[in-house]
Design a protein around this motif. Sequence first.
Motif, PDB file in Angstrom:
ATOM      1  N   TYR A 218       0.793  -1.232   0.000  1.00  0.00           N
ATOM      2  CA  TYR A 218       0.000   0.000   0.000  1.00  0.00           C
ATOM      3  C   TYR A 218       0.824   1.280   0.000  1.00  0.00           C
ATOM      4  N   SER A 239      -1.668  -4.537  -4.497  1.00  0.00           N
ATOM      5  CA  SER A 239      -2.487  -4.475  -3.287  1.00  0.00           C
ATOM      6  C   SER A 239      -2.937  -5.857  -2.838  1.00  0.00           C
ATOM      7  N   PHE A 283      -6.801   2.493  -3.157  1.00  0.00           N
ATOM      8  CA  PHE A 283      -7.607   3.575  -2.608  1.00  0.00           C
ATOM      9  C   PHE A 283      -7.591   4.778  -3.563  1.00  0.00           C
ATOM     10  N   GLY A 290     -15.714   4.588  -1.466  1.00  0.00           N
ATOM     11  CA  GLY A 290     -15.251   3.230  -1.706  1.00  0.00           C
ATOM     12  C   GLY A 290     -13.911   2.996  -1.026  1.00  0.00           C
ATOM     13  N   ALA A 291     -13.048   4.001  -1.061  1.00  0.00           N
ATOM     14  CA  ALA A 291     -11.756   3.870  -0.401  1.00  0.00           C
ATOM     15  C   ALA A 291     -11.918   3.742   1.114  1.00  0.00           C
ATOM     16  N   SER A 294     -13.132   0.385   1.938  1.00  0.00           N
ATOM     17  CA  SER A 294     -12.024  -0.565   1.878  1.00  0.00           C
ATOM     18  C   SER A 294     -11.170  -0.507   3.147  1.00  0.00           C
ATOM     19  N   VAL A 297     -13.106  -2.226   5.908  1.00  0.00           N
ATOM     20  CA  VAL A 297     -12.998  -3.669   5.767  1.00  0.00           C
ATOM     21  C   VAL A 297     -11.612  -4.151   6.161  1.00  0.00           C
ATOM     22  N   LEU A 298     -10.615  -3.389   5.774  1.00  0.00           N
ATOM     23  CA  LEU A 298      -9.242  -3.740   6.116  1.00  0.00           C
ATOM     24  C   LEU A 298      -9.022  -3.704   7.628  1.00  0.00           C
TER      25      LEU A 298
END
Length: 861
Positions: A218, A239, A283, A290-291, A294, A297-298
Amino acid sequence: MERARFGKVRISAFGSARSTATYLVELLILAASYIGLAGSALLLPAINPAGTPLWPPTGFALALVLLRGYRIWPAILVGSLSPYLMAGRSLLELGSVGIGTLLAASAGAWLIGRWSNGHQTFDTPSNVAKFAIISFAPTTIISSTVALAGFIPANTPGFSDSVVTWLTWWLADAAGTLVIAPVVVLWATMPLRGFSEWKLLESVAVSVLVSVIGIVAYSPLIGSNLISDDLNVPLPYRSLLGFLVLLPLMWAGLRGNQRNVASAALIFFGIAVWGFSVGSDPFPKTDLNGALLSLLVLSISVTAPPLALAAAISTRQNTEAHLLSVQNQLNRQIERKTLVLNSVKRHFQTLIEGVVDYAIFALDKEGHVASWNSAAQNIMGYTADEIIGKHFGIFYRPDERRAGAPTRALELAIQRGKHEVEGWRIRKNGTPFFITGSVSSNRDDAGNLAGFINILRDATERRDAEEKLVQAREQLAMSQKMEAIGKLTGGIAHDFNNLLMIIGGSAQIFARLLDPKLPKAIEAIQTAAKRGESLTRQLLTFSRHQHLSPTVVDLNASIKNMRTMIESSLRGNIVYNENIGDGVWPVKVDLAELELAIVNIAVNARDAMPNGGTFTLSVNEVTANQEIGAFLAITFSDTGTGIPPNLLSKMFDPFFTTKEVGKGTGLGLSQVYGFAHQAGGTVTANSEVGKGTTITVYLPSCADEQITSKEASAAKTRTQHSQRQTVLVVDDSADVAEVTSSMFEHLGYETIYRDSAEAALKLLEAGTKIDLVFSDIVMPGTIDGVGLTREIRSRYPNLPVVLTTGYSDAANAAPPNVRVLRKPFDTEALRDFIHDITPLRLLKPSGVPPTSSTASALRRS
């Protein structure tokens, strides 16, 4: 008192001021930390184009409330307002952010405290899941909603913009809370003392590996010219390499190190936020929501599952460690208990082995011997190897085993807990012995039957002693009964003898004075007197108050001389046998009493054999021991009807007879009993109905004494002298004295009568010439006949004294050289007695019977 109270007030004030200062310092430190963390978020403006950063302060505030409680709310409020205050935000925006953060932290901490065990929420996988849910909603929802409510009036966005802004803040706040709060809580609560060098190296390795994976996946350093042109290498789909972070995270989780998991997740997530801030893959800046999704979720992926795994492993490790500790503790306790148990066993074994009088052994539930002490071996004869495993019924008699006595003993022990036993048992060698003891049931803590404990004692000697004691008591009772009867008969015989003396003496006077043609009535009186004399003689012999004149006699010769008398006492259909050997030791007895005893036994044997039979007399020598000496046993056996067992013990009782009325007085065997005991021996009887009776008279032998010469005893001089002598007759009964005086006068003596010993002494003191004093023993007054004898011996040593009595214990106290004539006696007995005590210098009777009456012959003062 006032000084002490003032001192207490000062101490209280000082303590309060100190606590206040500590509280203020704590607030300043927390506020500064909060301000620093919140300010660092503002350094990433690309995350939130609207001016709201990715909001880590909410997670930090939640961690602070979980650790320090609600009292640190001022530090949270100041820390949450400071970034916006430095950014020049409006008061409404400042208040909404501070209040939203404080409310979110307080609500989240309250829910976690009620539902997920407070700051220990990371200890179990379920609590980790509860923490993630509470952090995701409602904690961060409250924070983003209150903050948005303060921003809407100042910026007047549209509805769609407000929803997008709220969603953006919520996702950013949730991601920050899931990552920040675990790190703060775990590092604050987990102890550092167990942090070894190996664990430190492991933590560093995990952090470095996570950092490398995060940078490769990342960071903007890869695929850019930020570091050098050599590394400016495009890596398509790099990623996807971020999933490799699960390896170190899972490793840390499997090691149960929650602190390493939380720290590694924070490092990895921080590198991801760095890439998010520059819009690197995955991202992109074109899709901010959306980023952010993410990132959320991460954050969940790298935080919740590894933490749950670490919590599970840590719980298991702690449980295993606790179980291991408990096991070690139990093992130590077991070792201690085992040592104590072994010590108790040794002490118990030593105890039961030291008990020498009791057989102590254990039985299993079926009654088989399980243990055996040395006393049991000594008492019963079995060794432990011989008896263990065998049923304890082997100790019972065969008939008891067939009757089920061992099983009943165990059943009673189960019912009662303890059953007392007593009876005969069998030793190994087959000999019986008597035991007393108990059988007790042995139960475990749950009350289940585990076996039995037998405690027995050999009571054979005690039982024998008790039986001997019972026999001795019976013999004592019999002896006391016979003694009481003897005293009664002796008293009766004493008075009866005086009556007989009067009757017999008067009959003799009548025979001398009356017409010879009228002798029949006088003869009847004399016969009755003789019979009464014989009766009283038997009574006195039984009561052992008959005054005997024992001499040493040859028992062999005496019994042979009695053969004609014994055979005349039997009938013609009875065979008389004698078994007397030569060399039989002599005995010292009153020969007349011995002859009477033999005749009495022969008469009883004759009456027991109405159809004829055999009467056997045998003499045997019996040696008891050195202290008692030797005895001669004269055994009389007949083949008669025998005596029932219930009457055998009464056969020597006076007046007891099984014959018909008029056939016997019941005094024959009583005389035998009294004669044997008075002679220093005893008499026993054995009988069986239908087979006859055996009576044995035991007499002490006199092996060292010489037999009295018959010639000496028979040599009686009957020389009559011309000079009449004077006899002083002393008797309290005038009738008896008159008869006695008449007999003396008939023998040629003159008599003087006195009724007491005191009167006799006064007569002697007056100088009256007396040649012989003839006194009764029993007399009223202070001096009896024995006392009178002592006084005469003391005052007049040359004056002879003769005593007479029908019965008196006082005769035993008479001097040994004073002869005693038994009442009743006749003239012939008196003459023989006077000659037996010769030579007496004064006894010279004239031989001329008196011509005057008895009454005129008595001189009275």
